[in-house]
Design a protein around this motif. Structure first.
Motif, PDB file in Angstrom:
ATOM      1  N   ARG A 174      41.769  48.487  39.727  1.00  0.00           N
ATOM      2  CA  ARG A 174      42.631  48.092  38.786  1.00  0.00           C
ATOM      3  C   ARG A 174      43.903  48.242  38.551  1.00  0.00           C
ATOM      4  O   ARG A 174      44.492  47.011  37.644  1.00  0.00           O
ATOM      5  CB  ARG A 174      42.034  48.476  37.665  1.00  0.00           C
ATOM      6  N   GLN A 213      48.082  36.239  40.848  1.00  0.00           N
ATOM      7  CA  GLN A 213      47.355  36.118  40.999  1.00  0.00           C
ATOM      8  C   GLN A 213      46.546  35.548  41.870  1.00  0.00           C
ATOM      9  O   GLN A 213      47.739  34.582  42.570  1.00  0.00           O
ATOM     10  CB  GLN A 213      47.034  35.118  39.572  1.00  0.00           C
ATOM     11  N   ASN A 239      34.788  37.276  41.784  1.00  0.00           N
ATOM     12  CA  ASN A 239      33.676  38.066  41.422  1.00  0.00           C
ATOM     13  C   ASN A 239      32.728  37.655  42.255  1.00  0.00           C
ATOM     14  O   ASN A 239      31.730  38.301  42.959  1.00  0.00           O
ATOM     15  CB  ASN A 239      33.076  37.325  40.598  1.00  0.00           C
ATOM     16  N   ASP A 270      39.372  40.607  39.647  1.00  0.00           N
ATOM     17  CA  ASP A 270      39.339  39.689  39.006  1.00  0.00           C
ATOM     18  C   ASP A 270      40.588  38.790  39.793  1.00  0.00           C
ATOM     19  O   ASP A 270      40.979  37.902  38.633  1.00  0.00           O
ATOM     20  CB  ASP A 270      39.554  39.738  37.529  1.00  0.00           C
ATOM     21  N   LYS A 297      39.059  34.023  38.799  1.00  0.00           N
ATOM     22  CA  LYS A 297      38.286  35.671  38.724  1.00  0.00           C
ATOM     23  C   LYS A 297      36.704  34.676  39.465  1.00  0.00           C
ATOM     24  O   LYS A 297      36.266  35.987  39.846  1.00  0.00           O
ATOM     25  CB  LYS A 297      38.070  35.505  37.288  1.00  0.00           C
ATOM     26  N   ASN A 298      36.380  33.598  39.051  1.00  0.00           N
ATOM     27  CA  ASN A 298      35.120  33.407  39.281  1.00  0.00           C
ATOM     28  C   ASN A 298      35.236  33.431  41.355  1.00  0.00           C
ATOM     29  O   ASN A 298      33.561  34.066  40.981  1.00  0.00           O
ATOM     30  CB  ASN A 298      34.665  32.286  39.301  1.00  0.00           C
TER      31      ASN A 298
END
Length: 602
Positions: free
Chosen positions: A278, A491, A499, A457, A495-496
């Motif tokens: 993280r 980024q 995951n 993410d 996120k999708n």
């Protein structure tokens, strides 16, 4: 006749007066030169001869683990120097009083120091006779450093008892590593003057060093302090303490498992990095074989071997990652919308690229596969197809965004940027091999940064060691002066998509090629790798040398920990799924206990 005599006397008087006037003119000129032109130099010289300046070394800051446990500390020791000119002056003066030969007196002095310091007597005797390039005995030549207090107390007693005015005692500092080989290549080391040479000691040297103080006192001709003289004293500023992100309990578990793996596989090296996915905090880092930073030269033959044993290969070495890189290709294909869960592929055991046959590791092929099967089976032809769909331009774009081919920014010296082939030089065959982890080369730090991006993410975070820098004030209170700041966050994936890839990695461990890393209930996601090593002459690959690896994290849907293990050139079995995955299984179990991570996946 009388008049001639008067004239001669007058001439003689003028000559004498002229000579006297000339001499006075020279004298006044010389005085003027000394008082005006040479004033500053002479004043400085006089002060230097009537004062003694001593540098007071600051205490080097400690290196601590995340819970404040000491990993590197400094102890107060002393440095002993001798004014050899005064040693021999002392011997000459005493010789005239006692009748002893000066050489015998000097020898006696040398032997007394040798006894206290535990040095060879002949070595100290030779030291007493050293001369500089001008054939003069030097003043202030160091005899010994890193002297403990009990020894320096004996030297002071000897000095005072015998009126040794040639003894110079100064503060010194010594670096200790309480846990010996523990975290050796990460902590690094310092030189005799306490300057960081490698590792965290080098990277944070400026913060750890502090600012020296100074003491200036008036002394007599024998360099003894004058009574009632004013002393100028500047307090040294001690170095800051570095608190790292290292968890010593996790580090210890990694050290133990790495050592056992070295013994069982007879590998050339075993390396491990454990992080918090993280935020990029490095919880542990191991390089085996290692060394004792308290005695780094022990058993080392030359500078090349010294550099080899002290180098932190997790940061400094690049290698072709093999199948662990496939998570990048999979992520790029999904993010670009080139594939989805309806994707199907048939693997005959090979792929033809520009007429060149590239085999799958399973020569008979995997047959019909869906998207997640490609990752579970680590199917090379399937990833060649994904790479072709993404294209070389976009593939290199994602490679860069994931952190390959450039410095990560880790707070550690000697980082390698790895090797990434430029887009304009990538052939169709290159694109094919890049897609399943060959051709390009990466460091372990870059690879852990890539999988952390998936687990975080889709956001990249820089792997790092620093938690904070702190100092202790005059009242003994600790004050944090700076904390780590993330500078490279970006980024990379939505996120999708991130995951979704994390879920594929979980399937790979639970039912795929990484199943020997599986720990029931913890949702470990990961990928194995088996990378061929290039031949030393750079022509092709060595069919007997491999790097077996495993990269992963847990729980896949709420990651608390990630790790990467590499086993270089194991004897016998060399496949990542057979060699590295079981090591990951054992390490995950230990880490779950230490971090009190409970099962969450049914």
């Amino acid at each position: 006749m009388k008049q001639r005599k008067i004239i001669n006397n007058t001439k003689r008087s003028f000559v004498v007066i002229g000579i006297i006037t000339f001499l006075f003119a020279i004298l006044f000129f010389r005085l003027g030169f000394l008082m005006i032109v040479r004033k500053n130099f002479l004043v400085a010289k006089a002060e230097s001869q009537s004062s003694y300046q001593q540098t007071i070394m600051p205490k080097r800051g400690s290196i601590l683990d995340t819970n404040g446990q000491q990993l590197a500390v400094s102890g107060d020791v002393y440095k002993l120097s001798l004014d050899l000119l005064e040693v021999h002056n002392y011997a000459d003066t005493k010789s005239r009083k006692t009748g002893d030969k000066p050489q015998e007196i000097v020898k006696d002095i040398a032997d007394k120091f040798a006894d206290i310091l535990g040095k060879d007597k002949k070595e100290v005797e030779d030291f007493m006779e050293k001369e500089n390039d001008q054939g003069v005995y030097p003043r202030g030549l160091p005899l010994a450093r890193k002297i403990e207090k009990n020894q320096i107390d004996k030297i002071k007693e000897l000095r005072d008892k015998n009126s040794y005015n040639f003894v110079i005692i100064e503060n010194d500092t010594n670096r200790y590593y309480p846990n010996n080989n523990f975290l050796a290549q990460v902590l690094g080391g310092v030189d005799l003057d306490g300057k960081g040479l490698f590792g965290l000691e080098q990277y944070y040297n400026k913060d750890l060093t502090g600012v020296p103080g100074v003491s200036i006192s008036q002394v007599d001709r024998k360099s003894r302090d004058l009574p009632y003289s004013n002393q100028i004293y500047t307090q040294p500023v001690n170095g800051k303490d570095l608190t790292t992100t290292i968890n010593s309990r996790i580090q210890y578990a990694c050290e133990e498992i790495a050592s056992k793996t070295m013994q069982s596989t007879k590998a050339e090296s075993v390396r491990i990095i454990v992080t918090n996915p993280r935020n990029g905090e490095i919880l542990a880092m191991v390089n085996k074989p290692d060394y004792d930073p308290n005695n780094p030269s022990k058993g080392v033959k030359d500078s090349k071997q010294f550099s080899e044993v002290t180098r932190n290969g997790v940061v400094s070495d690049a290698f072709e990652p093999g199948s662990t890189f496939k998570l990048v290709t999979m992520s790029a294909a999904l993010q670009e919308g080139k594939v989805n869960n309806d994707y199907h592929f048939f693997d005959p055991g090979y792929a033809l690229v520009n007429g060149q046959r590239i085999n799958c590791w399973k020569l008979e092929g995997h047959g019909a596969e869906n998207l997640v099967d490609l990752l579970k089976n680590s199917c090379n032809p399937g990833f060649i197809d994904l790479g072709k769909k993404v294209g070389k331009e976009k593939m290199n774009e994602y490679i860069s965004n994931f952190g390959f081919g450039k410095l990560s920014g880790i707070d550690f010296p000697g980082e390698t940027p790895g090797i990434v082939k430029s887009t304009d030089q990538i052939s169709p065959v290159d694109l094919a091999t890049i897609s399943f982890g060959q051709t390009d080369a990466a460091s372990m730090v870059q690879l852990i940064g890539a999988i952390n991006t998936v687990f975080n993410d889709g956001v990249y975070t820089t792997p790092h060691f620093m938690k904070n820098l702190s100092e202790v004030d005059a009242d003994g209170n600790r004050k944090i002066v700076s904390t780590y700041e993330e500078k490279n966050s970006r980024q990379v994936l939505s996120k999708n998509i991130a995951n979704e890839v994390a879920g594929f990695l979980q399937d790979t461990v639970s039912t795929g090629s990484g199943k020997l890393a599986y720990v029931e209930g913890y949702g470990i996601g990961g990928k194995t790798g088996t990378a061929q090593k290039p031949k030393k002459d750079g022509k092709g690959y060595d069919d007997k040398k491999f790097i077996a690896s495993f990269i992963g994290g847990a729980p896949y849907n709420d990651p608390k920990v990630s790790l990467l293990i590499t086993i270089d050139s194991p004897e016998g079995e060399h496949m990542g799924g057979e060699v590295a995955a079981p090591v990951a299984h054992d390490l995950f179990q230990e880490i779950f206990k230490i971090m009190n991570i409970q099962p969450t996946v049914k």
